[in-house]
Design a protein around this motif. Structure first.
Motif, PDB file in Angstrom:
ATOM      1  N   ASP A   1      81.756  18.142 116.523  1.00 27.54           N
ATOM      2  CA  ASP A   1      83.006  18.897 116.632  1.00 27.54           C
ATOM      3  C   ASP A   1      83.553  18.735 118.047  1.00 27.54           C
ATOM      4  OD1 ASP A   1      84.886  21.095 117.115  1.00 27.54           O
ATOM      5  OD2 ASP A   1      84.189  21.918 115.213  1.00 27.54           O
ATOM      6  N   SER A   2      84.707  18.087 118.171  1.00 25.77           N
ATOM      7  CA  SER A   2      85.265  17.817 119.498  1.00 25.77           C
ATOM      8  C   SER A   2      85.691  19.097 120.214  1.00 25.77           C
ATOM      9  CB  SER A   2      86.453  16.854 119.380  1.00 25.77           C
ATOM     10  OG  SER A   2      87.449  17.392 118.534  1.00 25.77           O
ATOM     11  N   VAL A   3      86.179  20.094 119.468  1.00 27.59           N
ATOM     12  CA  VAL A   3      86.567  21.365 120.086  1.00 27.59           C
ATOM     13  C   VAL A   3      85.342  22.071 120.656  1.00 27.59           C
ATOM     14  CG1 VAL A   3      87.574  23.632 119.676  1.00 27.59           C
ATOM     15  CG2 VAL A   3      88.587  21.608 118.596  1.00 27.59           C
ATOM     16  N   THR A   4      84.265  22.080 119.879  1.00 32.85           N
ATOM     17  CA  THR A   4      83.016  22.673 120.357  1.00 32.85           C
ATOM     18  C   THR A   4      82.537  21.988 121.627  1.00 32.85           C
ATOM     19  OG1 THR A   4      82.313  23.325 118.134  1.00 32.85           O
ATOM     20  CG2 THR A   4      80.583  23.074 119.779  1.00 32.85           C
ATOM     21  N   GLN A   5      82.604  20.654 121.648  1.00 26.49           N
ATOM     22  CA  GLN A   5      82.151  19.914 122.825  1.00 26.49           C
ATOM     23  C   GLN A   5      82.982  20.271 124.052  1.00 26.49           C
ATOM     24  OE1 GLN A   5      82.510  15.531 122.781  1.00 26.49           O
ATOM     25  NE2 GLN A   5      80.374  15.492 123.447  1.00 26.49           N
ATOM     26  N   SER A   6      84.287  20.321 123.884  1.00 33.03           N
ATOM     27  CA  SER A   6      85.165  20.666 124.995  1.00 33.03           C
ATOM     28  C   SER A   6      84.870  22.075 125.512  1.00 33.03           C
ATOM     29  CB  SER A   6      86.625  20.563 124.545  1.00 33.03           C
ATOM     30  OG  SER A   6      87.494  20.988 125.562  1.00 33.03           O
ATOM     31  N   GLN A   7      84.700  23.020 124.594  1.00 32.50           N
ATOM     32  CA  GLN A   7      84.429  24.402 124.991  1.00 32.50           C
ATOM     33  C   GLN A   7      83.089  24.528 125.690  1.00 32.50           C
ATOM     34  OE1 GLN A   7      84.870  26.399 121.205  1.00 32.50           O
ATOM     35  NE2 GLN A   7      87.069  26.754 121.503  1.00 32.50           N
ATOM     36  N   GLN A   8      82.080  23.817 125.196  1.00 39.31           N
ATOM     37  CA  GLN A   8      80.759  23.868 125.821  1.00 39.31           C
ATOM     38  C   GLN A   8      80.824  23.391 127.265  1.00 39.31           C
ATOM     39  OE1 GLN A   8      78.597  21.352 123.094  1.00 39.31           O
ATOM     40  NE2 GLN A   8      77.661  23.072 122.005  1.00 39.31           N
ATOM     41  N   LEU A   9      81.517  22.285 127.498  1.00 35.66           N
ATOM     42  CA  LEU A   9      81.556  21.718 128.841  1.00 35.66           C
ATOM     43  C   LEU A   9      82.422  22.547 129.786  1.00 35.66           C
ATOM     44  CD1 LEU A   9      81.681  17.902 128.004  1.00 35.66           C
ATOM     45  CD2 LEU A   9      79.725  19.288 128.715  1.00 35.66           C
ATOM     46  N   LEU A  10      83.547  23.051 129.291  1.00 37.10           N
ATOM     47  CA  LEU A  10      84.385  23.909 130.149  1.00 37.10           C
ATOM     48  C   LEU A  10      83.646  25.190 130.541  1.00 37.10           C
ATOM     49  CD1 LEU A  10      87.942  23.583 128.566  1.00 37.10           C
ATOM     50  CD2 LEU A  10      87.252  22.920 130.880  1.00 37.10           C
ATOM     51  N   LYS A  11      82.870  25.722 129.613  1.00 36.95           N
ATOM     52  CA  LYS A  11      82.092  26.939 129.920  1.00 36.95           C
ATOM     53  C   LYS A  11      81.116  26.677 131.058  1.00 36.95           C
ATOM     54  CE  LYS A  11      79.077  30.398 127.788  1.00 36.95           C
ATOM     55  NZ  LYS A  11      78.388  30.816 126.534  1.00 36.95           N
ATOM     56  N   ILE A  12      80.495  25.505 131.051  1.00 37.42           N
ATOM     57  CA  ILE A  12      79.558  25.145 132.115  1.00 37.42           C
ATOM     58  C   ILE A  12      80.293  24.970 133.443  1.00 37.42           C
ATOM     59  CG2 ILE A  12      78.046  23.288 132.937  1.00 37.42           C
ATOM     60  CD1 ILE A  12      77.265  22.878 129.934  1.00 37.42           C
ATOM     61  N   ILE A  13      81.418  24.265 133.419  1.00 34.26           N
ATOM     62  CA  ILE A  13      82.166  23.972 134.644  1.00 34.26           C
ATOM     63  C   ILE A  13      82.769  25.238 135.251  1.00 34.26           C
ATOM     64  CG2 ILE A  13      84.190  22.754 135.562  1.00 34.26           C
ATOM     65  CD1 ILE A  13      83.644  20.638 133.306  1.00 34.26           C
TER      66      ILE A  13
END
Length: 369
Positions: free
Chosen positions: A100-112
């Motif tokens: 899921d591309s949305v999940t991936q984007s959200q996961q990485l933004l949360k970390i950053i």
């Protein structure tokens, strides 16, 4: 000492304007890399590395974001990164996006953007969707976090490398060449032409598109292709082929070869044909050659040796290489190449595949004469 003509990039590195609790660590990480990138050996204020060795004192930490954990290539990507981290004395945290591309984007933004956790030194990721997430990449670079894209080209890489002076680069398989090799495998296995059931990866995935493009470049004109799509997993290909087999038209379709863009999907297709209730049809489907891609030692290559697959294409995992390149960049300040390619290889070799197929054809002809 830092020369006056070099101050502008350093000031740009200082001026990221972060608001998270990871600001100090980010500034230290970025200033250290910039100093080394510009060839300075003197420690910068807050750079946080040993003066004698010039090597970062803290243990480097990286994030590896993969598309899923249900695909042999992704599993091998995780293993290669873990092995590299252990060898290099670094730490790697692996997360999965469940396709899921949305999940991936959200996961990485949360970390950053986290205010509670220390920022990683770098993020390595294999994109799920059709883009390499340029906005997330910019946020990472602005935060002083290295950014590596796996198996995808990123048009923004050059701009970010100039603007932020943190390691930003791509390391990718040559997907069009993978497709070209598969088209040549079609020719070796179907010297008189025929029809191929071809299972492609997700529609929005650039690697899937590139592999398909390459395949069409080299497949013989007398080989026809029937296209289906799945999600890079055995289970998704099994569902796709099973649904097709429930159609009455499938029984009238003549196929000569089953091909998939990765080995797990080829195996999923084979399992769907194994479940065909009609014994004559099942035997006919299972006599066909099955080919895939990735060709990892414990999956694709093993399945070729066992006869479950006729051929595969070895695609070297690159997550471990990416992690090693990041560590070297952090320790030396040398910017890695913007784009690196890994080389795919047909297993077995194309000439051996053609010879083997010719021998099988002769044996079948002798048995029916």
């Amino acid at each position: 000492m830092v020369h006056a003509r070099s101050l502008a990039p350093l000031e740009k590195a200082r001026g990221f304007g972060m608001t998270t609790s990871g600001q100090k660590a980010s500034d230290e990480r970025t200033l250290t890399f910039v100093a080394r990138y510009l060839g300075h050996r003197d420690p910068l204020p807050g750079a946080g590395y040993d003066q004698a060795s010039g090597v970062a004192m803290k243990k480097l930490k990286f994030i590896l974001s993969l598309t899923n954990n249900d695909n042999d290539y992704q599993i091998e990507q995780a293993a290669s990164a873990e092995q590299a981290a252990k060898r290099l004395g670094a730490e790697v945290q692996i997360i999965h996006a469940d396709n899921d591309s949305v999940t991936q984007s959200q996961q990485l933004l949360k970390i950053i953007q986290s205010r509670n956790e220390a920022l990683p030194d770098g993020i390595i990721f294999e994109p799920v969707g059709g883009t390499a997430m340029p906005q997330v990449a910019r946020a990472a670079a602005a935060a002083g976090v290295g950014w590596v894209v796996l198996n995808r080209d990123a048009e923004y890489a050059s701009e970010l490398r100039q603007a932020y002076r943190v390691p930003v680069f791509c390391i990718t398989s040559d997907h069009e060449e993978i497709g070209r090799i598969q088209g040549r495998q079609f020719a070796a296995l179907l010297p008189r032409g025929g029809t191929v059931l071809y299972i492609q990866g997700p529609t929005e995935n650039l690697a899937a598109k590139q592999r398909t493009f390459g395949m069409y470049e080299t497949k013989p004109a007398d080989v026809q292709v029937k296209l289906m799509k799945a999600q890079w997993t055995e289970s998704s290909a099994h569902r796709t082929v099973s649904s097709w087999l429930r159609l009455s038209t499938s029984q009238q379709t003549h196929l000569d070869l089953i091909a998939a863009q990765d080995d797990s999907m080829a195996l999923g297709a084979r399992k769907a044909f194994q479940e065909e209730p009609n014994p004559e049809a099942r035997e006919r489907w299972l006599r066909l050659p099955y080919i895939g891609c990735d060709g990892l030692p414990n999956s694709g290559q093993t399945w070729v040796r066992r006869g479950l697959l006729t051929a595969t294409i070895f695609v070297p995992p690159n997550a471990g290489t990416a992690l090693q390149m990041l560590v070297e960049a952090m320790q030396t300040g040398a910017m890695p190449p913007e784009r690196s390619l890994t080389t795919p290889v047909s297993i077995p070799a194309l000439d051996a595949l053609a010879t083997s197929q010719a021998e099988k054809t002769r044996a079948l002809s002798a048995g029916t004469s």
